[in-house]
Design an enzyme around this catalytic site. Structure first.
Site, PDB file in Angstrom:
ATOM      1  N   HIS A 169     -34.445 -26.686  66.021  1.00  0.00           N
ATOM      2  CA  HIS A 169     -33.980 -27.755  66.905  1.00  0.00           C
ATOM      3  C   HIS A 169     -33.559 -29.010  66.143  1.00  0.00           C
ATOM      4  O   HIS A 169     -32.534 -29.607  66.483  1.00  0.00           O
ATOM      5  CB  HIS A 169     -35.000 -28.103  67.977  1.00  0.00           C
ATOM      6  CG  HIS A 169     -34.381 -28.891  69.095  1.00  0.00           C
ATOM      7  ND1 HIS A 169     -33.642 -28.304  70.096  1.00  0.00           N
ATOM      8  CD2 HIS A 169     -34.317 -30.228  69.333  1.00  0.00           C
ATOM      9  CE1 HIS A 169     -33.181 -29.228  70.915  1.00  0.00           C
ATOM     10  NE2 HIS A 169     -33.566 -30.394  70.470  1.00  0.00           N
ATOM     11  N   TYR A 188     -29.716 -32.000  65.514  1.00  0.00           N
ATOM     12  CA  TYR A 188     -29.514 -33.425  65.218  1.00  0.00           C
ATOM     13  C   TYR A 188     -28.926 -33.636  63.831  1.00  0.00           C
ATOM     14  O   TYR A 188     -28.265 -34.648  63.590  1.00  0.00           O
ATOM     15  CB  TYR A 188     -30.834 -34.177  65.420  1.00  0.00           C
ATOM     16  CG  TYR A 188     -31.237 -34.104  66.868  1.00  0.00           C
ATOM     17  CD1 TYR A 188     -30.569 -34.872  67.824  1.00  0.00           C
ATOM     18  CD2 TYR A 188     -32.198 -33.211  67.313  1.00  0.00           C
ATOM     19  CE1 TYR A 188     -30.876 -34.767  69.164  1.00  0.00           C
ATOM     20  CE2 TYR A 188     -32.515 -33.097  68.653  1.00  0.00           C
ATOM     21  CZ  TYR A 188     -31.837 -33.874  69.575  1.00  0.00           C
ATOM     22  OH  TYR A 188     -32.137 -33.751  70.913  1.00  0.00           O
ATOM     23  N   HIS A 195     -24.286 -23.867  76.756  1.00  0.00           N
ATOM     24  CA  HIS A 195     -24.837 -25.176  76.392  1.00  0.00           C
ATOM     25  C   HIS A 195     -24.504 -25.556  74.956  1.00  0.00           C
ATOM     26  O   HIS A 195     -23.999 -26.643  74.691  1.00  0.00           O
ATOM     27  CB  HIS A 195     -26.355 -25.165  76.599  1.00  0.00           C
ATOM     28  CG  HIS A 195     -27.065 -26.289  75.918  1.00  0.00           C
ATOM     29  ND1 HIS A 195     -26.994 -27.588  76.370  1.00  0.00           N
ATOM     30  CD2 HIS A 195     -27.855 -26.320  74.811  1.00  0.00           C
ATOM     31  CE1 HIS A 195     -27.711 -28.369  75.578  1.00  0.00           C
ATOM     32  NE2 HIS A 195     -28.240 -27.621  74.625  1.00  0.00           N
ATOM     33  N   PHE A 196     -24.794 -24.644  74.000  1.00  0.00           N
ATOM     34  CA  PHE A 196     -24.619 -25.092  72.613  1.00  0.00           C
ATOM     35  C   PHE A 196     -23.157 -25.124  72.182  1.00  0.00           C
ATOM     36  O   PHE A 196     -22.823 -25.738  71.170  1.00  0.00           O
ATOM     37  CB  PHE A 196     -25.520 -24.343  71.628  1.00  0.00           C
ATOM     38  CG  PHE A 196     -25.283 -22.878  71.453  1.00  0.00           C
ATOM     39  CD1 PHE A 196     -24.101 -22.393  70.914  1.00  0.00           C
ATOM     40  CD2 PHE A 196     -26.275 -21.965  71.770  1.00  0.00           C
ATOM     41  CE1 PHE A 196     -23.901 -21.040  70.712  1.00  0.00           C
ATOM     42  CE2 PHE A 196     -26.084 -20.604  71.569  1.00  0.00           C
ATOM     43  CZ  PHE A 196     -24.895 -20.138  71.041  1.00  0.00           C
ATOM     44  N   HIS A 197     -22.260 -24.502  72.951  1.00  0.00           N
ATOM     45  CA  HIS A 197     -20.846 -24.712  72.644  1.00  0.00           C
ATOM     46  C   HIS A 197     -20.383 -26.103  73.088  1.00  0.00           C
ATOM     47  O   HIS A 197     -19.359 -26.602  72.606  1.00  0.00           O
ATOM     48  CB  HIS A 197     -19.980 -23.629  73.287  1.00  0.00           C
ATOM     49  CG  HIS A 197     -19.921 -22.381  72.469  1.00  0.00           C
ATOM     50  ND1 HIS A 197     -20.835 -21.360  72.584  1.00  0.00           N
ATOM     51  CD2 HIS A 197     -19.052 -21.986  71.496  1.00  0.00           C
ATOM     52  CE1 HIS A 197     -20.541 -20.393  71.722  1.00  0.00           C
ATOM     53  NE2 HIS A 197     -19.459 -20.751  71.045  1.00  0.00           N
ATOM     54  N   ARG A 208     -27.413 -12.982  77.110  1.00  0.00           N
ATOM     55  CA  ARG A 208     -26.621 -13.344  75.946  1.00  0.00           C
ATOM     56  C   ARG A 208     -26.827 -12.296  74.854  1.00  0.00           C
ATOM     57  O   ARG A 208     -27.628 -11.388  74.997  1.00  0.00           O
ATOM     58  CB  ARG A 208     -27.022 -14.732  75.436  1.00  0.00           C
ATOM     59  CG  ARG A 208     -28.482 -14.828  75.053  1.00  0.00           C
ATOM     60  CD  ARG A 208     -28.924 -16.216  74.646  1.00  0.00           C
ATOM     61  NE  ARG A 208     -28.324 -16.645  73.409  1.00  0.00           N
ATOM     62  CZ  ARG A 208     -28.935 -17.459  72.519  1.00  0.00           C
ATOM     63  NH1 ARG A 208     -30.137 -17.929  72.747  1.00  0.00           N
ATOM     64  NH2 ARG A 208     -28.334 -17.809  71.410  1.00  0.00           N
ATOM     65  N   ARG A 209     -26.073 -12.439  73.749  1.00  0.00           N
ATOM     66  CA  ARG A 209     -26.163 -11.532  72.589  1.00  0.00           C
ATOM     67  C   ARG A 209     -25.949 -10.074  72.993  1.00  0.00           C
ATOM     68  O   ARG A 209     -26.598  -9.181  72.453  1.00  0.00           O
ATOM     69  CB  ARG A 209     -27.536 -11.651  71.905  1.00  0.00           C
ATOM     70  CG  ARG A 209     -27.964 -13.022  71.427  1.00  0.00           C
ATOM     71  CD  ARG A 209     -29.243 -12.881  70.629  1.00  0.00           C
ATOM     72  NE  ARG A 209     -29.757 -14.126  70.102  1.00  0.00           N
ATOM     73  CZ  ARG A 209     -30.839 -14.750  70.582  1.00  0.00           C
ATOM     74  NH1 ARG A 209     -31.502 -14.242  71.607  1.00  0.00           N
ATOM     75  NH2 ARG A 209     -31.257 -15.873  70.034  1.00  0.00           N
TER      76      ARG A 209
END
Length: 544
Positions: A220, A224, A371-373, A435-436
Site C-alpha cells: 500500500h 503513495y 479502482h487502481f487504474h 479479477r485476474r
C-alpha cells in the site's frame, strides 16, 4: 550546470517509457479477451504463452518498472534544481541506474520465458524462477542507492545553508524516498529471507500468510510512492504553469510529513478476508487508512485553490468562470488536471476498499482493477505524461513535436479511462465478477456482464490509441531537428502569501520518530505473533 544529471534523467525516462510501451500494449488485449476476442493466440508465435503471462508483463512493467524508473529520474532532475546544487555523488546515481537496469533484465527474462507467471503480487505458494525475485530486489536496491545520493545532497545543502528552510520540492522528494526505503523493507524481508531461499530449494516450504503480510507492508505505501511525485507537480509546479502561486506551502509540507508517518502502517486493510489476521489488527489498520483521507483532502483543497489563484490572475471572475481562464491549450496542464479529476473518483473509491464491510462485497472483483487504474493508471501515469510534455523538450532542447497531439492524447486517455474504469467498477460491485481471470472462456460468465465488459473494452482500445499518440509525440520531439528558441526552466511556484514556515515542518526527527512508532504499534505485535507461529510447510506451485 546539470548536464550530467540531465543525461542520467534522460536514461531513466527512456527505460521507463520503453517498459510502459511494452506493458501497456498488452492492456487492450486483456479487455478484448473479456468480450471473447482472444488475440493472445496470435502472439504465441513470439513466445507469449498465456493470458496470465501477458497479465504479469502488463502489471510488472507498468506498475513497478515504469513508475520506479520515472520517479528516480524525475527526482534526479528536480532535486539539484530545487537546491541549486549538483548531486554530490554522481557516480552513486549512475550505480543506481545500472543496478535497476540489471534487475529489470534479470526479472524480465524469466517472465518472457514463462518462468515467472505469478502476476504483480507474486503471492506464494505460486513460485517463480529465483532470478525473477533477485531482479526485483535489485530494482528496489537500485532505487535505494539513488535515494542515498539524494539524502547526501540534501545533507550537504543543509550544512551550507544553516538556518535556512529546505526548498519545498527538494524536501518533498526526499520525504518520498525515505518513505519508500522504509516501506520496501517489507518486501525485501519477504524475498531475501523467505521466498528466494524457497525458490532455490534451500528450504522446503513457505508460509503464505506471513509472506502476504510482508508484501502488503510494502504494497500500500507503494501507492503513495507513485502518487507523491505527482503531488509535487500539483503543489509546486502546476500553480506556476497556470500563472498563479502556491496557496500554502506550510500545508503542502504538512501533507508530505503526514504521508511519511501514515502511509506505511495500513497494509492489513488489504487482508480483510485473510483468516490468519486477527480482527483487532484489521480494525487498527482500517482506522489508520481512513486517516490518510485527511492529507488527501488537504491536497484537493490546496491544489484547487492554487489553480483558482492562477485563473483569477488571468482575468477569471465569478464562482467558476475562472476555470475557463486556465491554460487548457497547454497539454502539460491539461493532462495533469484531467489526472486530478480522475483521481477524485479513484480516491473516493479507495474508501470502499478500506471499509471492512464494503470491502467484503468488492474484494478480488473487477472493482479493484477499476479502482487502481484511476490511481496508478490515471492520477500517476497521466500526470507523468503531463510532466514529460515539458521535461522531455527541456532535456532534448527541442520544442514539443505537437501540442495538439498532446491535447488529443490527454483527452483520449481521460475518456478511455472513464469508460474502462466505470465498466469494471459496475460489474465488480453489481455482479462480483472476479479479477485476474480469463472471462472470455470462463464457463460461469454471464450475458448480463456483457454491456459493461464491452464498455471496458472500448475504453481499453481508446487508451491504446492514446498511448500511441503519446509515444508518437515523444519520438517526434526527440527526433526533430528544430531547437528550442528559449530554454525551458523547471516551473517552481511562489507562495501566495509570505508565510513563515514553522520549524517543526522542516525537522526530520519528530516525524521520523512518529513514523517508526506507528509502524511498531501497527505491525509489531502481529508480525511477532506470525513469526512465533511460523509454518514453513507450503510447497511451491507452477501452474503455467
Amino acid at each position: 550546470m546539470y548536464k550530467k544529471t540531465d543525461k542520467l534523467t534522460g536514461w531513466y525516462l527512456f527505460v521507463g517509457m520503453v517498459s510502459l510501451f511494452i506493458g501497456g500494449s498488452l492492456g487492450p488485449l486483456q479487455k478484448l479477451e473479456h468480450v471473447g476476442i482472444n488475440l493472445y493466440r496470435a502472439l504465441n508465435s513470439i513466445g507469449l504463452a498465456s493470458y496470465y503471462q501477458g497479465l504479469t508483463i502488463h502489471a510488472v512493467l507498468n506498475a513497478l518498472v515504469w513508475t520506479t524508473f520515472f520517479i528516480v529520474g524525475f527526482f534526479t532532475f528536480i532535486i539539484p534544481r530545487s537546491l541549486e546544487k549538483e548531486l554530490v555523488w554522481p557516480k552513486v546515481q549512475w550505480l543506481s541506474f545500472i543496478l535497476m537496469v540489471i534487475g529489470l533484465v534479470m526479472a524480465a527474462i524469466p517472465i518472457l520465458m514463462n518462468l515467472a507467471t505469478v502476476l504483480f503480487t507474486f503471492y506464494p505458494p505460486l513460485m517463480a524462477s529465483p532470478f525473477f525475485y533477485i531482479g526485483l530486489v535489485l530494482v528496489v536496491v537500485g532505487s535505494w542507492v539513488g535515494g542515498y545520493g539524494f539524502y547526501a545532497t540534501l545533507v550537504s545543502w543543509r550544512k551550507e545553508h544553516k538556518g535556512e528552510k529546505t526548498p519545498f520540492i527538494a524536501l518533498a522528494a526526499n520525504i518520498t524516498m525515505v518513505m519508500w526505503q522504509i516501506a520496501t523493507l517489507g518486501v525485501a524481508t519477504e524475498l531475501l529471507v523467505f521466498v528466494i531461499p524457497w525458490s532455490f530449494g534451500l528450504i522446503e516450504g513457505t508460509d503464505p500468510q506471513l509472506n502476504r503480510t510482508f508484501f502488503w507492508f510494502t504494497g500500500h505505501p507503494l501507492v503513495y510512492f507513485w502518487l507523491l511525485p505527482a503531488y509535487i507537480s500539483w503543489y509546486a509546479m502546476i500553480p506556476k504553469q497556470v500563472g498563479g502561486k502556491m496557496f500554502s506551502e506550510p500545508l503542502a509540507r504538512l501533507v508530505f510529513w503526514l504521508f511519511l508517518a501514515m502511509s506505511i502502517p495500513v497494509g492489513l486493510h488489504h487482508q480483510f478476508v485473510d483468516p490468519g489476521v486477527p480482527e483487532g489488527w484489521k480494525v487498527v489498520h482500517f482506522a489508520l487508512t481512513f486517516g490518510l483521507f485527511i492529507p488527501s483532502m488537504i491536497t484537493a483543497f490546496s491544489v484547487i485553490a492554487s489553480m483558482e489563484i492562477g485563473g483569477r490572475a488571468n482575468g477569471g471572475t465569478g464562482l467558476f468562470s475562472w476555470i475557463r481562464k486556465l491554460p487548457w491549450g497547454d497539454p502539460s496542464f491539461t493532462a495533469q488536471n484531467l489526472a486530478m479529476i480522475l483521481f477524485a473518483f479513484g480516491g473516493i473509491g479507495g474508501l470502499t476498499n478500506a471499509s471492512y464491510n464494503l470491502n467484503l462485497a468488492i474484494h478480488n472483483t473487477m472493482w479493484v482493477p477499476g479502482h487502481f487504474h484511476l490511481t496508478v493508471g490515471s492520477a500517476v501515469t497521466l500526470t507523468f505524461f503531463g510532466i514529460t510534455y515539458w521535461l522531455v523538450p527541456k532535456l532534448a532542447n527541442k520544442p514539443l513535436f505537437s501540442r495538439k497531439m498532446g491535447l488529443w492524447q490527454a483527452w483520449t486517455w481521460f475518456i478511455g479511462m472513464v469508460l474502462m474504469s466505470n465498466g469494471l467498477h459496475v460489474i465488480g460491485l453489481n455482479f462480483s465478477v472476479p479479477r485476474r481471470t480469463m472471462l472470455g472462456v470462463a464457463p460461469y460468465a454471464s450475458s448480463t456482464w456483457q454491456p459493461q465488459l464491452i464498455e471496458a473494452a472500448i475504453g481499453g482500445i481508446i487508451l491504446g490509441i492514446s498511448g500511441l499518440l503519446y509515444y508518437a509525440n515523444m519520438i517526434g520531439t526527440v527526433a526533430q531537428k528544430k531547437q528550442l528558441e528559449e530554454p525551458i526552466e523547471m516551473p517552481v511556484a511562489e507562495q501566495y502569501h509570505e508565510e513563515k514556515i514553522p520549524a517543526w515542518l522542516d525537522n526530520w526527527k519528530p516525524w521520523f520518530a512518529i513514523t517508526v512508532l506507528l509502524i511498531l504499534v501497527a505491525y509489531g505485535p502481529i508480525l511477532f505473533d506470525m513469526l512465533s507461529n511460523i509454518q514453513l510447510t507450503s510447497p511451491g506451485f507452477k501452474p503455467w
